[in-house]
Design a protein around this motif. Structure first.
Motif, short mmCIF file in Angstrom:
data_model
loop_
_atom_site.label_atom_id
_atom_site.label_comp_id
_atom_site.label_asym_id
_atom_site.label_seq_id
_atom_site.Cartn_x
_atom_site.Cartn_y
_atom_site.Cartn_z
N ASP A 223 41.14 -13.84 20.35
CA ASP A 223 42.23 -14.74 20.70
C ASP A 223 41.87 -15.53 21.96
OD1 ASP A 223 43.88 -14.12 18.63
OD2 ASP A 223 44.96 -12.55 19.68
N ASN A 224 42.56 -16.64 22.15
CA ASN A 224 42.31 -17.49 23.32
C ASN A 224 43.16 -16.99 24.48
OD1 ASN A 224 41.85 -19.83 25.01
ND2 ASN A 224 41.16 -20.82 23.13
N ALA A 225 42.94 -15.73 24.89
CA ALA A 225 43.70 -15.11 25.98
C ALA A 225 42.88 -15.14 27.26
CB ALA A 225 44.07 -13.67 25.61
N SER A 226 43.59 -15.12 28.38
CA SER A 226 42.90 -15.21 29.68
C SER A 226 41.96 -14.03 29.91
CB SER A 226 43.94 -15.29 30.81
OG SER A 226 44.81 -14.17 30.76
N THR A 227 42.31 -12.85 29.37
CA THR A 227 41.44 -11.68 29.52
C THR A 227 40.11 -11.90 28.82
OG1 THR A 227 43.43 -10.31 29.51
CG2 THR A 227 41.34 -9.18 29.24
N HIS A 228 40.14 -12.61 27.69
CA HIS A 228 38.91 -12.85 26.93
C HIS A 228 38.12 -14.01 27.50
CE1 HIS A 228 41.54 -11.20 23.42
NE2 HIS A 228 41.10 -10.24 24.21
N LEU A 229 38.78 -14.93 28.19
CA LEU A 229 38.13 -16.17 28.64
C LEU A 229 37.69 -16.11 30.10
CD1 LEU A 229 40.54 -18.75 27.00
CD2 LEU A 229 38.44 -17.81 26.06
N LYS A 230 37.57 -14.92 30.63
CA LYS A 230 37.19 -14.79 32.04
C LYS A 230 35.78 -15.32 32.27
CE LYS A 230 36.76 -11.50 35.83
NZ LYS A 230 36.81 -10.10 36.26
N ARG A 231 35.63 -16.06 33.37
CA ARG A 231 34.33 -16.57 33.77
C ARG A 231 33.78 -15.70 34.90
NH1 ARG A 231 35.36 -23.14 34.00
NH2 ARG A 231 35.92 -23.39 31.78
N PRO A 232 32.51 -15.82 35.22
CA PRO A 232 31.97 -15.06 36.36
C PRO A 232 32.75 -15.39 37.63
CG PRO A 232 30.18 -15.99 35.06
CD PRO A 232 31.44 -16.56 34.50
N GLU A 233 32.88 -14.41 38.50
CA GLU A 233 33.70 -14.59 39.70
C GLU A 233 33.20 -15.71 40.59
OE1 GLU A 233 33.82 -10.70 41.44
OE2 GLU A 233 35.67 -10.18 40.38
N LEU B 142 32.33 -12.76 28.40
CA LEU B 142 32.29 -12.11 27.09
C LEU B 142 31.31 -12.82 26.16
CD1 LEU B 142 33.33 -10.11 25.01
CD2 LEU B 142 35.29 -11.61 24.61
N GLU B 143 31.34 -14.14 26.18
CA GLU B 143 30.44 -14.93 25.33
C GLU B 143 28.98 -14.65 25.69
OE1 GLU B 143 30.21 -19.59 23.82
OE2 GLU B 143 31.05 -19.09 25.80
N THR B 144 28.70 -14.57 26.99
CA THR B 144 27.33 -14.30 27.44
C THR B 144 26.88 -12.90 27.03
OG1 THR B 144 27.70 -15.76 29.34
CG2 THR B 144 25.84 -14.24 29.46
N ALA B 145 27.79 -11.92 27.15
CA ALA B 145 27.43 -10.53 26.79
C ALA B 145 27.14 -10.42 25.30
CB ALA B 145 28.56 -9.59 27.19
#
Length: 537
Positions: free
Chosen positions: A285-295, A425-428
């Motif tokens: 889903d397009n949720a903020s938890t899934h769309l986190k970017r590096p700090e 997540l996408e990078t992992a």
């Protein structure tokens, strides 16, 4: 009777008694009816007068037996829409033109109008929940859906099995060359201890019973599902990527991006070990938890325009974590402790790094440069007279092919290195050799795991109510035993939505186009016009 008696092709031709029995039998009557028919026929032959009509029941007959009147009422109710009431129907039937058209001699009572509404299929009740379309047509959502997600889906769709709804068997057809693709949809859902079915059959004299206040203990389950294999697990069922969490500050906490990545890595490990013959795609889903970017990723959201004053600096505020365990450090009041870190380097158009902080040997070593200096280094000229940000960040629109140069923040927002930032997540997933897709915002109808959760909760609500957490977990896990055929039917419905969006329909049109209607239901005229324009009907 006369037709049977006078028709030379009839077997009862010129047979008086037999000709009277034929219509009596056809009407479900007996000899007495045949006798009456013979008497009435003799009377008709004798004086050629109109046959007597039995008026029994006519005085108690509803006006709705008139099909023309019933159709006019249905059309009027469709025009009224949600404002239907018995009073309005009563006033409609009292109009002079309606009375003259249908021969209505006296107005009806409001109570009669309510009975008419019930007879026409209307009920005074709360509306049924259907497919919502809030936010589906926002510009950014439509752009992402049509230009990012759907092209990604079309790229893999021709290497996936499509399932026939009737018997849920795979429909094999010409496929693109390459490995078969298995799409795994991810989502989380929460089960509550006191969530039980409220509507049931109760005796009218049954007393009121005390009930527990609140929803009780909760249990969150996060899992993957596919139309090919069901829930994600090894063939023997021993390994699974399912995560069970008791959410709450004083319990297991909350599902974070780190938990999502850990679950994804476990899922990929199972897939590569047990299903290596397929190509797997994880869909979130397009949720903020899934769309986190590096700090430390680039963002112009809070950047200052100028270089900070002497003794000050600008950085990214992040949650402080223990250096060894990686756990969040909390203050005495229970809130997470914060710390500031430097933002990562940007990149020029040729790919070379652009530090955002002054380098060693500079008089302001380690201090943030500011948006003006960053843009000047990129060749945008003098930025001293350009504002930092337009009011409420509502920049004036520009024509096609024109560059947006109204404020510093807008220019940085449109820089390629600030736009194309890979997600954690996408990078992992990419590092593990698996592709990760993200659904458009607000489009839960595209994720058929939502329907699996609904099916499971319907089963869960039938379980005996209990406040015990072990019983909650047992009932919740047992309710997830969903037949694979049912999952495939859910997946078919989600795929029909994707096909509708691919044909250019919006959220409202897609919801109507994918819904099954019975013969007596009529689509609203506006919806019909929209669907006909898109050649869906």
């Amino acid at each position: 009777m006369l037709n049977f008696y006078t028709n030379t092709q009839s077997k009862t031709y010129d047979a008086w008694g037999a000709s009277s029995c034929q219509p009596a039998i056809a009407g479900g009557r007996g000899r007495y009816c045949a006798l009456k028919l013979r008497k009435l026929t003799r009377q008709f032959i004798k004086d050629r007068s109109i046959l007597p009509v039995n008026p029994y029941g006519d005085w108690n007959e509803s006006m709705l037996v008139d099909e023309d009147l019933a159709n006019d009422i249905n059309l009027y109710l469709q025009e009224v829409g949600r404002e239907i009431s018995a009073k309005k129907l009563q006033q409609y039937l009292a109009q002079d033109d309606v009375c003259a058209k249908h021969g209505i001699e006296k107005p009806i009572a409001e109570r009669t109008a309510r009975r008419y509404l019930n007879a026409l299929g209307y009920r005074f009740t709360t509306p049924k929940k259907g497919q919502y379309a809030d936010g589906h047509e926002c510009d950014d959502v439509v752009f992402y859906r049509q230009n990012v997600f759907l092209p990604q889906w079309r790229h893999i769709q021709h290497r996936m099995d499509s399932w026939i709804t009737a018997d849920c068997l795979p429909e094999y057809g010409p496929k693109m060359p390459g490995l078969q693709v298995i799409a795994w949809f991810h989502d989380e859902s929460i089960f509550y201890a006191h969530d039980r079915r409220k509507r049931a059959w109760y005796h009218k004299d049954a007393p009121a019973t005390p009930y527990r206040k609140g929803e009780g203990a909760s249990l969150m389950i996060a899992d993957f599902v596919s139309a090919d294999f069901g829930w994600l697990c090894s063939p023997d069922g021993r390994r699974t990527a399912r995560r069970i969490l008791k959410p709450g500050k004083n319990k297991d906490g909350y599902f974070s991006n780190e938990d999502i990545i850990e679950q994804a890595e476990e899922a990929i490990s199972i897939l590569k070990e047990c299903y290596p013959q397929y190509e797997h795609v994880l869909i979130y889903d397009n949720a903020s938890t899934h769309l986190k970017r590096p700090e430390d990723s680039l963002s112009a959201r809070k950047m200052p325009k100028g270089t900070p004053k002497e003794g000050q600096n600008w950085g990214i505020e992040v949650t402080k974590r223990d250096a060894v365990s990686g756990k969040i450090i909390y203050k005495a009041d229970g809130k997470p402790e914060k710390t500031k870190i430097h933002m990562g380097d940007a990149r020029f158009a040729d790919g070379t790094p652009q530090p955002l902080y002054f380098p060693a040997g500079h008089s302001r070593e380690g201090v943030f440069k500011g948006m003006a200096v960053i843009l000047e280094e990129r060749g945008f000229g003098d930025m001293s007279k350009l504002r930092a940000e337009c009011k409420k960040f509502k920049c004036a629109p520009v024509g096609p092919g024109q560059e947006q140069r109204c404020c510093c923040r807008r220019i940085l927002y449109n820089q390629p290195d600030f736009v194309n930032i890979p997600l954690v997540l996408e990078t992992a997933c990419k590092a593990a050799g698996v592709t990760a897709f993200f659904l458009p915002k607000f489009h839960c109808e595209l994720n058929f795991i939502e329907q699996c959760w609904g099916y499971a909760k319907r089963i869960y609500r039938l379980c005996p109510e209990s406040s015990r957490e072990d019983q909650l977990e047992k009932n919740a896990l047992n309710s997830l035993d969903i037949p694979l055929d049912t999952m495939r039917k859910f997946a078919n419905r989600s795929r029909r939505f994707m096909d509708a969006y691919d044909r250019g329909l919006n959220g409202r049109q897609a919801a109507w186009a994918t819904r099954k209607y019975r013969g007596h239901r009529v689509l609203p005229e506006g919806i019909m016009n929209e669907l006909e324009k898109n050649s869906v009907v």
